[in-house]
Motif scaffolding. Structure first.
Motif, PDB file in Angstrom:
ATOM      1  N   SER A   1       4.847  -8.320   6.732  1.00 51.54           N
ATOM      2  CA  SER A   1       5.810  -7.331   6.437  1.00 51.54           C
ATOM      3  C   SER A   1       5.550  -5.889   7.196  1.00 51.54           C
ATOM      4  N   ARG A   2       4.281  -6.023   7.918  1.00 55.15           N
ATOM      5  CA  ARG A   2       3.866  -4.809   8.613  1.00 55.15           C
ATOM      6  C   ARG A   2       3.843  -3.586   8.166  1.00 55.15           C
ATOM      7  N   ILE A   3       3.213  -3.605   6.816  1.00 54.74           N
ATOM      8  CA  ILE A   3       3.212  -2.466   5.871  1.00 54.74           C
ATOM      9  C   ILE A   3       2.075  -1.282   6.723  1.00 54.74           C
TER      10      ILE A   3
ATOM     11  N   VAL B   1       3.949  12.077   3.571  1.00 59.58           N
ATOM     12  CA  VAL B   1       4.730  12.836   2.498  1.00 59.58           C
ATOM     13  C   VAL B   1       6.090  13.572   3.046  1.00 59.58           C
ATOM     14  N   GLY B   2       7.206  13.285   2.588  1.00 57.41           N
ATOM     15  CA  GLY B   2       8.427  13.780   2.982  1.00 57.41           C
ATOM     16  C   GLY B   2       8.982  13.219   4.175  1.00 57.41           C
ATOM     17  N   SER B   3       8.273  11.986   4.735  1.00 56.69           N
ATOM     18  CA  SER B   3       8.919  11.176   5.682  1.00 56.69           C
ATOM     19  C   SER B   3       9.487   9.830   5.155  1.00 56.69           C
ATOM     20  N   LYS B   4      10.591   9.471   5.382  1.00 54.89           N
ATOM     21  CA  LYS B   4      11.029   8.048   4.837  1.00 54.89           C
ATOM     22  C   LYS B   4      10.602   7.123   5.758  1.00 54.89           C
ATOM     23  N   VAL B   5      10.077   6.105   4.850  1.00 56.23           N
ATOM     24  CA  VAL B   5       9.390   4.865   5.783  1.00 56.23           C
ATOM     25  C   VAL B   5      10.234   3.507   5.228  1.00 56.23           C
ATOM     26  N   THR B   6      10.603   2.868   5.855  1.00 55.99           N
ATOM     27  CA  THR B   6      11.491   1.405   5.412  1.00 55.99           C
ATOM     28  C   THR B   6      10.553   0.444   5.602  1.00 55.99           C
ATOM     29  N   PHE B   7      10.317  -0.437   4.459  1.00 52.93           N
ATOM     30  CA  PHE B   7       9.431  -1.662   4.605  1.00 52.93           C
ATOM     31  C   PHE B   7      10.294  -2.846   4.665  1.00 52.93           C
ATOM     32  N   ARG B   8       9.948  -3.652   5.594  1.00 49.88           N
ATOM     33  CA  ARG B   8      10.761  -5.070   5.927  1.00 49.88           C
ATOM     34  C   ARG B   8       9.681  -6.128   5.411  1.00 49.88           C
TER      35      ARG B   8
ATOM     36  N   LYS C   1      -1.187   8.117 -11.570  1.00 54.54           N
ATOM     37  CA  LYS C   1      -0.112   8.394 -10.703  1.00 54.54           C
ATOM     38  C   LYS C   1       0.649   7.146 -10.099  1.00 54.54           C
ATOM     39  N   GLU C   2       1.685   6.754 -10.362  1.00 57.02           N
ATOM     40  CA  GLU C   2       2.537   5.759  -9.834  1.00 57.02           C
ATOM     41  C   GLU C   2       4.019   6.180  -9.418  1.00 57.02           C
ATOM     42  N   TYR C   3       4.285   5.485  -8.439  1.00 58.50           N
ATOM     43  CA  TYR C   3       5.713   5.680  -7.651  1.00 58.50           C
ATOM     44  C   TYR C   3       6.292   4.381  -7.420  1.00 58.50           C
ATOM     45  N   THR C   4       7.393   4.026  -7.719  1.00 59.69           N
ATOM     46  CA  THR C   4       7.888   2.692  -7.769  1.00 59.69           C
ATOM     47  C   THR C   4       9.129   2.786  -6.877  1.00 59.69           C
ATOM     48  N   PHE C   5       9.423   1.505  -6.184  1.00 57.83           N
ATOM     49  CA  PHE C   5      10.582   1.569  -5.121  1.00 57.83           C
ATOM     50  C   PHE C   5      11.079   0.112  -5.123  1.00 57.83           C
ATOM     51  N   SER C   6      12.265  -0.024  -4.651  1.00 55.34           N
ATOM     52  CA  SER C   6      12.669  -1.534  -4.912  1.00 55.34           C
ATOM     53  C   SER C   6      13.658  -1.691  -4.032  1.00 55.34           C
ATOM     54  N   SER C   7      13.842  -2.962  -3.626  1.00 55.60           N
ATOM     55  CA  SER C   7      15.192  -3.317  -2.808  1.00 55.60           C
ATOM     56  C   SER C   7      16.260  -3.776  -3.502  1.00 55.60           C
TER      57      SER C   7
ATOM     58  N   ASP D   1      13.393   1.237   1.069  1.00 52.48           N
ATOM     59  CA  ASP D   1      12.886   2.657   1.551  1.00 52.48           C
ATOM     60  C   ASP D   1      12.156   3.554   0.463  1.00 52.48           C
ATOM     61  N   VAL D   2      11.020   4.050   1.163  1.00 54.17           N
ATOM     62  CA  VAL D   2      10.090   4.728   0.444  1.00 54.17           C
ATOM     63  C   VAL D   2      10.231   6.235   1.120  1.00 54.17           C
ATOM     64  N   LEU D   3      10.219   7.153   0.071  1.00 54.24           N
ATOM     65  CA  LEU D   3      10.106   8.825   0.181  1.00 54.24           C
ATOM     66  C   LEU D   3       9.271   9.316  -0.759  1.00 54.24           C
ATOM     67  N   LEU D   4       8.005   9.242  -0.475  1.00 56.16           N
ATOM     68  CA  LEU D   4       6.917   9.950  -1.624  1.00 56.16           C
ATOM     69  C   LEU D   4       7.241  11.409  -1.499  1.00 56.16           C
ATOM     70  N   PRO D   5       7.250  11.819  -2.994  1.00 55.72           N
ATOM     71  CA  PRO D   5       7.495  13.282  -3.148  1.00 55.72           C
ATOM     72  C   PRO D   5       6.078  14.044  -2.714  1.00 55.72           C
ATOM     73  N   SER D   6       6.266  15.546  -2.776  1.00 53.79           N
ATOM     74  CA  SER D   6       5.012  16.459  -2.398  1.00 53.79           C
ATOM     75  C   SER D   6       4.275  16.198  -3.509  1.00 53.79           C
ATOM     76  N   THR D   7       4.731  15.754  -4.887  1.00 53.33           N
ATOM     77  CA  THR D   7       3.556  15.825  -6.064  1.00 53.33           C
ATOM     78  C   THR D   7       2.821  14.504  -5.890  1.00 53.33           C
ATOM     79  N   ALA D   8       2.971  13.803  -4.560  1.00 54.34           N
ATOM     80  CA  ALA D   8       2.241  12.423  -4.916  1.00 54.34           C
ATOM     81  C   ALA D   8       0.676  13.045  -4.208  1.00 54.34           C
ATOM     82  N   LEU D   9       0.470  14.371  -3.645  1.00 54.30           N
ATOM     83  CA  LEU D   9      -0.728  14.890  -3.140  1.00 54.30           C
ATOM     84  C   LEU D   9      -1.310  15.384  -4.268  1.00 54.30           C
ATOM     85  N   VAL D  10      -2.844  15.534  -4.003  1.00 56.78           N
ATOM     86  CA  VAL D  10      -3.673  16.066  -4.594  1.00 56.78           C
ATOM     87  C   VAL D  10      -4.593  17.012  -3.523  1.00 56.78           C
TER      88      VAL D  10
END
Length: 315
Positions: A216-218, A224-231, A260-266, A283-292
């Motif tokens: 999958s080349r993850i 944060v704020g940049s979209k990443v697409t996982f294949r 803290k959990e963030y879920t994305f699906s195809s 497609d994954v776009l983590l929000p700024s609230t993901a950071l501490v």
């Protein structure tokens, strides 16, 4: 202030009446030769503007120029503070101080005292420009719903100006308006604060169905704020059944961000027959609230769900 007593007397003589500054009724021209009628303060402002634009020899009032005034003022140039002082001592509004070369002859008070006729409020044009243009204009705390460049008719006096534009710092200034004026604001561009990446620990989660997971080349970090697409490559074994598939990625926080959990699906795939494969994308776009603070660490759990698909002729 560099306005000398002789400079005041010059203004009272050529831009006043009876040796006194006047609130109105003085004929003068501006540096461009346009005729006006106004107060002694207006004449002082016209002299000041003529000097600013390099027209010291332009006739302003009663055949006199800025050079004539400067000579009378001891060789001192007129300043903006001097102009404001003249406005404050031209007798407007009624009851305010009025400069005179000598004490005026007392005028007998008639009986009864007549009520003075109020003067209509004076207005002037204020032109507001900015670099770059397109800034929202606020005047005296109110949104004008107009953008720079723009011209307004405003009452004489002091006004608060504020300009806002996305990507630039707010611009604020105070304008004392005694004549038509133009202000030009140079906006300061804001430098975006770089967003630190989130470090990802990659783990495989539960796999449902008779399928296998390809490479999958993850990536190990996501900004944060940049979209990443996982294949994710899904291979349906030759002894499997025709099925549809979906990939679920769960980002589960550890350490200081535990819980803290963030879920994305195809999307669900089209039916995949045994012996064939398909690529699914998330497609994954983590929000700024993901950071501490400035960084965080997450575990990535991958779940692959499969459902038998009904096709022509059976399952």
């Amino acid at each position: 202030m560099v306005l000398t007593e002789e400079g005041k007397k010059w203004l009272a003589t050529y831009a006043g009446e009876a040796g006194c500054f006047q609130p109105e009724g003085i004929d003068y021209t501006d540096a461009d030769g346009v005729a006006h009628t106004g107060s002694t303060g207006d004449v002082a402002n016209a002299l000041y503007v003529a000097h600013l634009v390099g027209k010291d020899d332009a006739v302003i009032v009663r055949g006199r120029t800025y050079n004539d005034f400067k000579a009378a003022n001891g060789g001192n140039d007129l300043t903006l503070d001097d102009v404001e002082w003249v406005y404050k001592h031209d007798g407007f509004p009624p009851g305010e101080p009025q400069y005179c070369m000598a004490a005026p002859t007392p005028t007998p008070t008639p009986s009864p005292t007549p009520t003075p006729t109020p003067i209509p409020t004076r207005t002037h044009k204020l032109t507001i420009t900015s670099e770059p243009p397109g800034a929202v204009i606020y005047i005296d705390g109110k949104d004008t719903y107009r953008l720079t460049p723009e011209t307004f008719d405003l009452e004489e006096g002091v006004h608060e100006i504020k300009l806002t534009k996305d990507g630039y710092a707010d611009y604020e200034t105070t304008v004392t308006l005694y004549a038509d004026r133009t202000i030009h604001a140079v906006l300061t561009e804001l430098t975006p604060t770089p967003v630190p990446p989130i470090e990802i620990e990659v783990r495989k989660g539960e796999v449902k169905g008779r399928i296998s997971i390809g490479e999958s080349r993850i990536p190990r970090s996501i900004t944060v704020g940049s979209k990443v697409t996982f294949r994710i490559r899904v291979e349906n074994p030759s002894d499997g059944v025709t099925a549809t598939y979906r990939v679920i990625l769960d980002f589960v926080g550890t350490g200081d961000v535990a819980g803290k959990e963030y879920t994305f699906s195809s999307d669900w795939s089209e039916p995949v027959v045994p012996g064939e494969g398909i690529s699914l994308y998330v497609d994954v776009l983590l929000p700024s609230t993901a950071l501490v603070d400035t960084s965080a660490v997450y575990e990535l759990w991958l779940t692959l769900e499969g459902e038998p698909a009904v096709v022509a002729g059976g399952v």
